[in-house]
Write a protein that holds these residues in place. Structure first.
Motif, PDB file in Angstrom:
ATOM      1  N   PHE A 440      -4.700  18.107   2.966  1.00  0.00           N
ATOM      2  CA  PHE A 440      -5.176  16.620   3.510  1.00  0.00           C
ATOM      3  C   PHE A 440      -5.279  16.591   5.019  1.00  0.00           C
ATOM      4  N   GLN A 441      -4.264  16.855   5.633  1.00  0.00           N
ATOM      5  CA  GLN A 441      -4.150  16.784   6.888  1.00  0.00           C
ATOM      6  C   GLN A 441      -5.328  17.697   7.816  1.00  0.00           C
ATOM      7  N   MET A 442      -5.965  18.543   6.898  1.00  0.00           N
ATOM      8  CA  MET A 442      -7.217  19.139   7.589  1.00  0.00           C
ATOM      9  C   MET A 442      -8.137  18.223   7.902  1.00  0.00           C
ATOM     10  N   SER A 443      -8.368  17.287   6.799  1.00  0.00           N
ATOM     11  CA  SER A 443      -9.535  16.269   7.036  1.00  0.00           C
ATOM     12  C   SER A 443      -8.968  14.907   6.894  1.00  0.00           C
ATOM     13  N   LEU A 444      -8.075  14.489   6.810  1.00  0.00           N
ATOM     14  CA  LEU A 444      -7.558  13.026   6.848  1.00  0.00           C
ATOM     15  C   LEU A 444      -8.246  12.280   7.904  1.00  0.00           C
ATOM     16  N   ASN A 445      -8.970  12.807   8.991  1.00  0.00           N
ATOM     17  CA  ASN A 445      -9.938  11.785   9.561  1.00  0.00           C
ATOM     18  C   ASN A 445     -11.079  11.447   8.954  1.00  0.00           C
ATOM     19  N   GLU A 446     -11.305  11.812   7.843  1.00  0.00           N
ATOM     20  CA  GLU A 446     -12.728  11.379   7.193  1.00  0.00           C
ATOM     21  C   GLU A 446     -12.200  10.161   6.479  1.00  0.00           C
ATOM     22  N   LEU A 447     -10.846   9.799   6.245  1.00  0.00           N
ATOM     23  CA  LEU A 447     -10.624   8.552   5.554  1.00  0.00           C
ATOM     24  C   LEU A 447     -11.459   7.257   6.292  1.00  0.00           C
ATOM     25  N   ALA A 448     -11.700   7.871   7.686  1.00  0.00           N
ATOM     26  CA  ALA A 448     -12.622   6.610   8.422  1.00  0.00           C
ATOM     27  C   ALA A 448     -13.712   6.610   7.819  1.00  0.00           C
ATOM     28  N   THR A 449     -14.356   7.625   7.419  1.00  0.00           N
ATOM     29  CA  THR A 449     -15.696   7.686   6.926  1.00  0.00           C
ATOM     30  C   THR A 449     -15.601   6.883   5.440  1.00  0.00           C
ATOM     31  N   ILE A 450     -14.676   7.095   4.751  1.00  0.00           N
ATOM     32  CA  ILE A 450     -14.548   6.502   3.374  1.00  0.00           C
ATOM     33  C   ILE A 450     -14.563   4.971   3.601  1.00  0.00           C
ATOM     34  N   ALA A 451     -13.367   4.636   4.415  1.00  0.00           N
ATOM     35  CA  ALA A 451     -13.124   3.362   4.873  1.00  0.00           C
ATOM     36  C   ALA A 451     -14.458   2.623   5.322  1.00  0.00           C
ATOM     37  N   GLY A 452     -15.007   3.368   6.482  1.00  0.00           N
ATOM     38  CA  GLY A 452     -16.184   2.490   6.923  1.00  0.00           C
ATOM     39  C   GLY A 452     -17.270   2.423   5.920  1.00  0.00           C
ATOM     40  N   ASN A 453     -17.482   3.006   5.120  1.00  0.00           N
ATOM     41  CA  ASN A 453     -18.772   3.003   4.169  1.00  0.00           C
ATOM     42  C   ASN A 453     -18.281   2.595   2.771  1.00  0.00           C
ATOM     43  N   GLY A 454     -17.115   2.061   2.594  1.00  0.00           N
ATOM     44  CA  GLY A 454     -16.458   1.642   1.445  1.00  0.00           C
ATOM     45  C   GLY A 454     -16.796   2.365   0.130  1.00  0.00           C
ATOM     46  N   LEU A 455     -16.489   3.840   0.256  1.00  0.00           N
ATOM     47  CA  LEU A 455     -16.579   4.636  -0.739  1.00  0.00           C
ATOM     48  C   LEU A 455     -15.388   4.676  -1.712  1.00  0.00           C
ATOM     49  N   ALA A 456     -15.808   4.465  -2.860  1.00  0.00           N
ATOM     50  CA  ALA A 456     -14.599   4.306  -4.033  1.00  0.00           C
ATOM     51  C   ALA A 456     -14.242   5.745  -4.420  1.00  0.00           C
ATOM     52  N   ILE A 457     -13.776   6.513  -3.549  1.00  0.00           N
ATOM     53  CA  ILE A 457     -13.211   7.471  -3.709  1.00  0.00           C
ATOM     54  C   ILE A 457     -11.671   7.648  -3.896  1.00  0.00           C
ATOM     55  N   LYS A 458     -11.181   8.102  -4.908  1.00  0.00           N
ATOM     56  CA  LYS A 458      -9.732   8.390  -5.094  1.00  0.00           C
ATOM     57  C   LYS A 458      -9.139   9.600  -4.659  1.00  0.00           C
ATOM     58  N   ILE A 459      -8.186   9.562  -3.884  1.00  0.00           N
ATOM     59  CA  ILE A 459      -7.577  10.887  -3.358  1.00  0.00           C
ATOM     60  C   ILE A 459      -6.188  11.061  -4.175  1.00  0.00           C
ATOM     61  N   ILE A 460      -5.887  12.003  -4.745  1.00  0.00           N
ATOM     62  CA  ILE A 460      -4.613  12.333  -5.107  1.00  0.00           C
ATOM     63  C   ILE A 460      -3.984  13.594  -4.070  1.00  0.00           C
ATOM     64  N   ILE A 461      -3.006  13.227  -3.685  1.00  0.00           N
ATOM     65  CA  ILE A 461      -2.248  14.347  -2.788  1.00  0.00           C
ATOM     66  C   ILE A 461      -1.181  14.914  -3.474  1.00  0.00           C
ATOM     67  N   MET A 462      -1.076  16.127  -3.728  1.00  0.00           N
ATOM     68  CA  MET A 462       0.031  16.798  -4.302  1.00  0.00           C
ATOM     69  C   MET A 462       0.841  17.180  -3.293  1.00  0.00           C
ATOM     70  N   ARG A 463       1.999  16.384  -3.041  1.00  0.00           N
ATOM     71  CA  ARG A 463       2.804  16.660  -1.905  1.00  0.00           C
ATOM     72  C   ARG A 463       4.110  17.591  -2.139  1.00  0.00           C
ATOM     73  N   ASN A 464       3.881  18.781  -1.872  1.00  0.00           N
ATOM     74  CA  ASN A 464       5.369  19.609  -2.099  1.00  0.00           C
ATOM     75  C   ASN A 464       5.803  20.049  -0.686  1.00  0.00           C
ATOM     76  N   HIS A 465       5.459  19.517   0.171  1.00  0.00           N
ATOM     77  CA  HIS A 465       6.073  19.666   1.778  1.00  0.00           C
ATOM     78  C   HIS A 465       5.863  21.124   2.059  1.00  0.00           C
ATOM     79  N   ARG A 466       4.856  21.854   1.478  1.00  0.00           N
ATOM     80  CA  ARG A 466       4.693  23.377   1.509  1.00  0.00           C
ATOM     81  C   ARG A 466       3.281  23.558   1.851  1.00  0.00           C
ATOM     82  N   LEU A 467       2.964  24.811   2.566  1.00  0.00           N
ATOM     83  CA  LEU A 467       1.578  25.395   2.076  1.00  0.00           C
ATOM     84  C   LEU A 467       1.908  26.239   1.062  1.00  0.00           C
ATOM     85  N   GLY A 468       1.609  25.508  -0.162  1.00  0.00           N
ATOM     86  CA  GLY A 468       2.100  26.011  -1.375  1.00  0.00           C
ATOM     87  C   GLY A 468       1.808  27.294  -1.797  1.00  0.00           C
ATOM     88  N   MET A 469       0.501  27.651  -1.747  1.00  0.00           N
ATOM     89  CA  MET A 469      -0.094  28.780  -2.263  1.00  0.00           C
ATOM     90  C   MET A 469       0.471  30.113  -1.373  1.00  0.00           C
TER      91      MET A 469
END
Ligand SMILES: Cc1ncc(C[n+]2csc(CCOP(=O)(O)OP(=O)(O)O)c2C)c(N)n1
Lengths: 540, 163
Positions: A440-469
């Motif tokens: 998520f943090q590698m491309s969260l800057n694109e939230l601006a593109t989503i907001a700016g264009n009103g794109l109805a994209i749903k984002i589910i962040i699986m937060r494990n506080h790890r680079l899990g894999m």
């Protein structure tokens, strides 16, 4: 008179391009100036890599090459990871970069980078345009090369003076003639006959479906073939979605991170029909073992893929579309022996097991499994890279929709920009992103593109506080020494969402997560759901 | 196993780096490479001599075919083609050894094309193995410099590689 920049825009229009993803800069300004007057929609991303990923998502959902644009130097080099991702995943892109004036090339002037040189191993083809007159031919060829044969990215690098120079007139060619490029799409009739004989003679045939089936746009016909012959199907990561998950003859994804039953079927099959897949090392870890046990028919549009990873007895070079039609014709009303069908049905029962829950956390595999039922059947699920990707690949119950992820390159940060592209291609479909807290943090800057264009994209962040894999890899192979895989100092994602003006919520159980999702998945606004996941949740 | 590939390409900038890149990216060394324009000025012919097993050669042929400006790739069959390489060798040559070196050149049908008080330059145009024989024969005198064009090759008889 007409300028090179105007010709570039006209070429895109002639190709039917409606949307381009990009980021401007000095050397591409002539083009941007002309684009300003065009009907073509420009989507301003927040980093060039994401322009390429967005173009990839667009291409995969529209069936047309995605277009991305960047300026010379750093703009162009930022594109590289996106271009390389599209190359490995065989996604058709046309990448356009500005370049310094042609009389300055090679002098290391401000923002000069040899981008055609740098991209050499990652593009299907590239052009450094040297004459304004060449632009129409170059664009025509680029779109043709990107979208035919084995699809892939084509780069067009255009010096600023070529964009500015004016020539007499513009005419878009209606055909291409590249002597060295005539992909063989037809499929060899004799080989198809041999394949059908082998299928008839086999007792336990199995289809391995890859991304090639999806990119040739024949999902319905492929499903029909599998239905009538009853040949069981497993898929690679890029091939997920070829069959509906619930089909009784479909056994999920193969590979190191795939389903045990899929690998079991591959092991037990006496004949394997590989359709549009390259069978990389994550799919078949020990390819020589595979071919010891069974006969292999490999159908691929790229002759170089056949025999590269797995020994093949019956190679068929051609577009899946044509080869499948020939197979259908030849195979008549053949059906797989009953015994094999019964074995597959028994395995199918083991395909989806309910994983154990951890109190106070969301169980990600169960959440993904239930996600599909909340969405419309043509929903597009975009998974990032890491455990989140494996959770999605193995548990999402796909129906008529798509599953997008980068199976070949595995580039973290792919999901959000790819979803942007997918949403532009299919605005009426549900588009859902599942990513990790790292990706998520590698491309969260694109939230601006989503907001700016009103794109109805749903984002589910699986937060494990790890680079899990990678954390999991360290647990298995590095004595659990978590070197650089614990995420510290992460921001409050809900506040991030708020800062971008995007609604959000947090969940600590599946009930909570599903309740929230049900309320928002069909809304016409973006949404971010942060799911707290037990940190040691396994991938499989 | 040594093999010879004859490749027809569109005569345009960047083709050579695309082709050599295919080898270097896979960690394969090229023993020799020669390029020149053909009877059709839009088409160049590249001759590559390299080493590899059957799998490697087949992969390279297929990958080469994927390069857009590559028109045709042909692996020349051992024994069924003629190959030549031009070589210039500058050999250390004190007056006392001159006659011997000239004799050696004569036996091999090589030409002395330049001479100076302490050295001679030998020109030789032959197949790869004869070129190597000549080098071996001249080594004892002290070779100062060698320049080779790289092997070029053509099918025997009426067989050929064309667009
Ligand atoms: C650009 C990039 N950098 C590094 C990696 C290596 N890598 C693969 S998975 C992974 C961890 C991903 O972490 P996160 O996004 O939090 O997802 P999780 O595995 O926890 O679900 C990393 C670092 C990668 N695939 N891509």
């Amino acid at each position: 008179m007409i300028s090179g920049a105007e010709i570039m825009v006209k070429c895109l229009e002639a190709e039917g391009v409606k949307v381009v993803f990009g980021y401007p800069g000095a050397t591409i300004c002539p083009f941007y100036d002309k684009l300003y007057d065009s009907e073509i929609k420009h989507v301003l991303v927040r980093q060039e890599q994401n322009a390429a990923h967005a173009a990839s998502g667009f291409a995969r959902c529209s069936g047309r090459p995605g277009v991305c644009v960047a300026t010379s130097g750093p703009g162009a080099t930022n594109l590289i990871t996106g271009i390389a991702t599209a190359y490995t995943d065989s996604i058709p892109l046309v990448a356009i970069t500005g370049q310094v004036r042609s009389d300055l090339l090679g002098r290391d002037v401000f923002q000069e980078a040899d981008i055609t040189g740098a991209c050499e191993p990652f593009v299907k083809h590239s052009y450094l345009v040297s004459r304004t007159e060449d632009l129409p031919r170059v664009f025509k060829e680029a779109f043709h090369i990107a979208s035919t044969g084995r699809k892939g990215p084509v780069l067009i690098d255009i010096p600023m003076d070529i964009q500015l120079r004016e020539i007499e007139s513009f005419e878009y060619p209606d055909s291409v003639n590249i002597i060295g490029y005539k992909p063989n799409v037809k499929g060899h009739a004799v080989q198809v006959k041999r394949a059908v004989e082998a299928i008839r003679a086999s007792r336990r045939p199995l289809i391995v479906a890859g991304g090639g089936v999806l990119s040739s746009g024949i999902k319905p016909k492929f499903r029909k073939f599998a239905d009538t012959t009853r040949i069981p199907v497993i898929s690679t990561m890029m091939g997920i979605g070829v069959m509906p998950s619930e089909h009784d003859m479909y056994l999920g994804m193969l590979g190191t991170h795939g389903k045990a039953v899929a690998n079991r079927a591959l092991y037990e099959a006496d004949l394997v029909i590989v359709c549009g897949a390259r069978l990389g090392d994550r799919a078949v870890a020990a390819p020589h073992q595979m071919s010891e046990n069974n006969t292999v028919i490999h159908i691929d549009i790229d002759p170089a893929e056949i025999g590269k990873n797995v020994k093949t007895e019956i190679p068929i070079v051609g577009d899946m579309k044509n080869v499948l039609a020939m197979l259908n014709e030849e195979i008549g009303d053949y059906q797989v022996p009953n015994q094999w069908q019964e074995a597959v049905k028994a395995w199918k029962k083991d395909l989806y097991r309910v994983p154990p829950k951890f109190e106070g956390f969301v169980e990600p595999r169960s959440l993904v499994a239930n996600l599909s039922s909340m969405l419309r059947s043509k929903a597009i699920l975009v998974a990032d890279v890491g455990q989140n990707q494996i959770w999605c690949a193995n548990n999402f119950r796909i129906r008529e929709g798509r599953f997008l992820t980068t199976g070949g390159m595995g580039t973290m940060g792919y999901s959000i920009p790819a979803a942007v592209g997918a949403k532009f291609a299919r605005p009426t479909r549900d588009v859902v992103v599942v990513c990790g807290d790292g990706s998520f943090q590698m491309s969260l800057n694109e939230l601006a593109t989503i907001a700016g264009n009103g794109l109805a994209i749903k984002i589910i962040i699986m937060r494990n506080h790890r680079l899990g894999m990678v954390r999991e890899l360290q647990d298995f192979n590095y004595k659990g020494r978590h070197s650089a895989t614990i995420l510290k100092g992460d921001p409050d994602f809900l506040k991030i969402a708020e800062a971008y003006g995007i609604d959000s919520a947090e969940a600590n159980s599946n009930e909570e997560a599903e309740e929230i999702l049900k309320g928002v998945v069909k809304s016409d606004k973006p949404f971010i759901l942060v799911c707290n996941v037990y940190p040691d949740t396994p991938s499989i | 196993m040594q093999y010879t590939l004859s490749i027809l390409v569109e005569n345009q900038a960047g083709v050579l780096s695309k082709i050599s890149g295919l080898f270097s990216r896979r960690g394969f060394n090229i023993d020799s490479l020669a390029v020149g324009v053909t009877n059709d000025p839009r088409v160049s012919r590249i001759t590559i001599v390299a080493n590899g097993d059957e799998y490697v050669i087949e992969q390279l042929e297929k990958q080469l075919n994927k390069v857009i400006p590559v028109i045709k790739v042909k692996r020349l069959t051992e024994g069924a083609f003629i190959s030549r390489e031009l070589i210039l060798i500058k050999v250390h040559c004190p007056a006392a050894k001159r006659a011997e070196i000239i004799k050696t050149a004569e036996i091999m049908q090589a030409k002395i094309v330049d001479a100076a008080p302490n050295c001679v330059t030998v020109e030789y145009c032959e197949c790869n193995s004869r070129v190597n024989t000549l080098i071996d024969l001249l080594k004892p005198y002290g070779i100062r410099e060698i320049v080779r064009t790289g092997t070029i090759a053509i099918d025997r008889g009426s067989a050929g590689v064309s667009v």
